[in-house]
Design a protein around this motif. Structure first.
Motif, PDB file in Angstrom:
ATOM      1  N   VAL A 168       0.850  -1.188   0.000  1.00  0.00           N
ATOM      2  CA  VAL A 168       0.000   0.000   0.000  1.00  0.00           C
ATOM      3  C   VAL A 168       0.885   1.238   0.000  1.00  0.00           C
ATOM      4  N   SER A 169       0.495   2.222  -0.787  1.00  0.00           N
ATOM      5  CA  SER A 169       1.171   3.524  -0.753  1.00  0.00           C
ATOM      6  C   SER A 169       0.125   4.617  -0.791  1.00  0.00           C
ATOM      7  N   CYS A 170       0.368   5.699  -0.060  1.00  0.00           N
ATOM      8  CA  CYS A 170      -0.530   6.857  -0.061  1.00  0.00           C
ATOM      9  C   CYS A 170       0.306   8.104  -0.341  1.00  0.00           C
ATOM     10  N   GLU A 171      -0.178   8.932  -1.243  1.00  0.00           N
ATOM     11  CA  GLU A 171       0.537  10.143  -1.633  1.00  0.00           C
ATOM     12  C   GLU A 171      -0.456  11.257  -1.905  1.00  0.00           C
ATOM     13  N   GLY A 172       0.048  12.482  -1.900  1.00  0.00           N
ATOM     14  CA  GLY A 172      -0.754  13.601  -2.365  1.00  0.00           C
ATOM     15  C   GLY A 172      -0.919  13.512  -3.868  1.00  0.00           C
ATOM     16  N   GLU A 173      -2.108  13.827  -4.359  1.00  0.00           N
ATOM     17  CA  GLU A 173      -2.368  13.682  -5.794  1.00  0.00           C
ATOM     18  C   GLU A 173      -1.636  14.725  -6.623  1.00  0.00           C
ATOM     19  N   ASN A 174      -1.516  15.927  -6.108  1.00  0.00           N
ATOM     20  CA  ASN A 174      -0.923  17.035  -6.853  1.00  0.00           C
ATOM     21  C   ASN A 174       0.295  17.559  -6.101  1.00  0.00           C
ATOM     22  N   PRO A 175       1.163  18.319  -6.777  1.00  0.00           N
ATOM     23  CA  PRO A 175       2.368  18.827  -6.095  1.00  0.00           C
ATOM     24  C   PRO A 175       2.063  19.562  -4.791  1.00  0.00           C
ATOM     25  N   ALA A 176       1.003  20.362  -4.765  1.00  0.00           N
ATOM     26  CA  ALA A 176       0.657  21.069  -3.528  1.00  0.00           C
ATOM     27  C   ALA A 176       0.239  20.077  -2.448  1.00  0.00           C
ATOM     28  N   ASP A 177      -0.471  19.008  -2.834  1.00  0.00           N
ATOM     29  CA  ASP A 177      -0.888  17.997  -1.868  1.00  0.00           C
ATOM     30  C   ASP A 177       0.319  17.245  -1.311  1.00  0.00           C
ATOM     31  N   VAL A 178       1.298  16.966  -2.165  1.00  0.00           N
ATOM     32  CA  VAL A 178       2.521  16.287  -1.719  1.00  0.00           C
ATOM     33  C   VAL A 178       3.235  17.131  -0.665  1.00  0.00           C
ATOM     34  N   GLU A 179       3.219  18.432  -0.849  1.00  0.00           N
ATOM     35  CA  GLU A 179       3.886  19.330   0.087  1.00  0.00           C
ATOM     36  C   GLU A 179       3.133  19.425   1.409  1.00  0.00           C
ATOM     37  N   ASN A 180       1.791  19.317   1.354  1.00  0.00           N
ATOM     38  CA  ASN A 180       0.973  19.537   2.551  1.00  0.00           C
ATOM     39  C   ASN A 180       0.661  18.271   3.342  1.00  0.00           C
ATOM     40  N   ILE A 181       0.872  17.104   2.736  1.00  0.00           N
ATOM     41  CA  ILE A 181       0.396  15.875   3.374  1.00  0.00           C
ATOM     42  C   ILE A 181       1.228  15.485   4.593  1.00  0.00           C
ATOM     43  N   GLY A 182       2.500  15.834   4.610  1.00  0.00           N
ATOM     44  CA  GLY A 182       3.353  15.515   5.757  1.00  0.00           C
ATOM     45  C   GLY A 182       3.763  14.042   5.793  1.00  0.00           C
ATOM     46  N   PRO A 183       4.523  13.656   6.821  1.00  0.00           N
ATOM     47  CA  PRO A 183       4.979  12.258   6.931  1.00  0.00           C
ATOM     48  C   PRO A 183       3.815  11.312   7.233  1.00  0.00           C
ATOM     49  N   ILE A 184       3.965  10.056   6.787  1.00  0.00           N
ATOM     50  CA  ILE A 184       2.924   9.037   6.929  1.00  0.00           C
ATOM     51  C   ILE A 184       3.531   7.774   7.513  1.00  0.00           C
ATOM     52  N   GLN A 185       2.781   7.140   8.417  1.00  0.00           N
ATOM     53  CA  GLN A 185       3.138   5.809   8.910  1.00  0.00           C
ATOM     54  C   GLN A 185       2.047   4.815   8.515  1.00  0.00           C
ATOM     55  N   TYR A 186       2.458   3.561   8.303  1.00  0.00           N
ATOM     56  CA  TYR A 186       1.518   2.497   7.985  1.00  0.00           C
ATOM     57  C   TYR A 186       1.544   1.484   9.130  1.00  0.00           C
ATOM     58  N   ILE A 187       0.383   1.241   9.745  1.00  0.00           N
ATOM     59  CA  ILE A 187       0.299   0.402  10.945  1.00  0.00           C
ATOM     60  C   ILE A 187      -0.657  -0.750  10.675  1.00  0.00           C
ATOM     61  N   PRO A 188      -0.303  -1.994  11.027  1.00  0.00           N
ATOM     62  CA  PRO A 188       0.947  -2.439  11.667  1.00  0.00           C
ATOM     63  C   PRO A 188       2.073  -2.694  10.666  1.00  0.00           C
ATOM     64  N   ARG A 189       1.743  -2.721   9.371  1.00  0.00           N
ATOM     65  CA  ARG A 189       2.745  -2.940   8.324  1.00  0.00           C
ATOM     66  C   ARG A 189       2.276  -2.224   7.071  1.00  0.00           C
ATOM     67  N   ARG A 190       3.113  -2.216   6.069  1.00  0.00           N
ATOM     68  CA  ARG A 190       2.796  -1.412   4.887  1.00  0.00           C
ATOM     69  C   ARG A 190       2.056  -2.216   3.817  1.00  0.00           C
ATOM     70  N   GLY A 191       1.102  -2.980   4.201  1.00  0.00           N
ATOM     71  CA  GLY A 191       0.338  -3.720   3.214  1.00  0.00           C
ATOM     72  C   GLY A 191      -0.501  -4.811   3.846  1.00  0.00           C
ATOM     73  N   PHE A 192      -1.116  -5.604   2.985  1.00  0.00           N
ATOM     74  CA  PHE A 192      -1.977  -6.705   3.400  1.00  0.00           C
ATOM     75  C   PHE A 192      -1.217  -8.012   3.204  1.00  0.00           C
ATOM     76  N   PRO A 193      -0.836  -8.692   4.282  1.00  0.00           N
ATOM     77  CA  PRO A 193      -0.052  -9.926   4.159  1.00  0.00           C
ATOM     78  C   PRO A 193      -0.764 -10.993   3.334  1.00  0.00           C
ATOM     79  N   GLY A 194       0.034 -11.781   2.628  1.00  0.00           N
ATOM     80  CA  GLY A 194      -0.515 -12.787   1.734  1.00  0.00           C
ATOM     81  C   GLY A 194      -1.279 -13.894   2.413  1.00  0.00           C
TER      82      GLY A 194
END
Length: 312
Positions: free
Chosen positions: A228-254
């Motif tokens: 899983v990845s999450c990002e701002g859609e536009n350059p201004a959104d990328v600047e405003n979104i700030g740091p992100i954490q993924y809990i408990p892991r960065r995706g859905f285990p197989g």
């Protein structure tokens, strides 16, 4: 013409209410509502037989139809089904039902009555993931799983959300601190199994670099994950979104796949913790799920989800 030769004489004139009384019951002919008892009996018998035959025919056709269905799995699956084999990505909490077309999560962190709407929506959504209490179901079927340790036959892998700090119920999912948690889930498709990005040399060019680095630093067996990845859609959104954490892991285990309608199955979740989004600004966020057999289509929202975040 002589009066004695007249064969017809008009009926005596009667009043409106007297005429109604005669229609309801005519004492001279014994008719009730314009029909004799024998006539009413024949009509009732006809419709009784007619509807009995109709109900029997419908019941028989329904019984034949049920014989063609399997209550545990759909007849048409994956590419043969209407929903296809490309899962969508969903997010919670959702905006109020009164504004069903909206994808905006907007609240004021300093106003408890305001942010509690969103935390209560997550409470309701996560009820089925509880260990006890309202919403907790099929506890006997839920077991702990890990990479290399899938659920035995007839069991399902548990999703333990109670210790996902700070994205927990006692902490109001961190909404009161202007750093909210958004939960992501894959839509369930019967029999769908992800094709993992196990080979780091074949990662997509458009995959975020931080996710590529994350995958490369993992043990090979831990790469069996729908990322899983999450990002701002536009350059201004990328600047405003700030740091992100993924809990408990960065995706859905197989080990949560494939979904086979086993009682107690829980869709895997990822809590996306927005550590410091810019206040008072509308931020467009796009999250994607990553596997070889997940296609991204921004217009149709295939394999991805869009929402807006605004914290005052």
């Amino acid at each position: 013409m002589d009066k004695k030769e007249q064969f017809y004489s008009p009926p005596p004139e009667v009043g409106k209410w007297e005429s109604l009384g005669i229609f309801i019951y005519n004492s001279e002919t014994g008719q009730i509502l314009g029909r004799t008892l024998g006539s009413w009996g024949k009509i009732l018998l006809f419709y009784l037989i007619f509807y009995a035959v109709l109900a029997g025919f419908f019941g028989g056709m329904l019984a034949v139809f049920w014989q063609t269905l399997d209550m545990k799995q759909p007849k048409w699956q994956l590419e043969s089904s209407l929903i296809g084999s490309n899962p969508g990505l969903g997010f919670r909490p959702m905006p109020p039902e009164s504004n069903v077309e909206s994808t905006l999560i907007w609240y004021k962190a300093s106003d408890e009555g305001n942010f509690r709407h969103w935390s209560r929506a997550l409470d309701k959504f996560l009820q089925t993931y509880n260990k006890t209490g309202q919403g907790a179901v099929n506890q006997e079927n839920r077991v702990y799983c890990d990479y290399g340790k899938p659920a035995p036959s007839g069991k399902v892998c548990d999703v333990i959300v109670q210790d996902w700090h700070p994205c927990t119920k006692p902490n109001f999912y961190n909404y009161q601190k202007s750093a909210p948690c958004i939960f992501l889930k894959l839509n369930k498709i019967y029999g769908w199994a992800p094709k993992f990005f196990n080979d780091t040399s074949k990662l997509p060019a458009n995959m975020p670099n931080d996710l590529k680095n994350h995958i490369a630093n993992l043990k090979p067996q831990n790469r069996d994950t729908v990322w899983v990845s999450c990002e701002g859609e536009n350059p201004a959104d990328v600047e405003n979104i700030g740091p992100i954490q993924y809990i408990p892991r960065r995706g859905f285990p197989g080990f949560y796949f494939p979904f086979t309608n086993t009682p107690g199955y829980l869709s895997p979740l990822v809590a996306v913790f927005f550590e410091k989004p810019k206040y008072g600004v509308l931020i467009n966020v796009e999250c994607k799920a990553w596997a070889h057999n997940i296609i991204h289509d921004r217009i149709e929202r295939r394999g991805s989800v869009h929402f807006e975040l605004m914290v005052d």
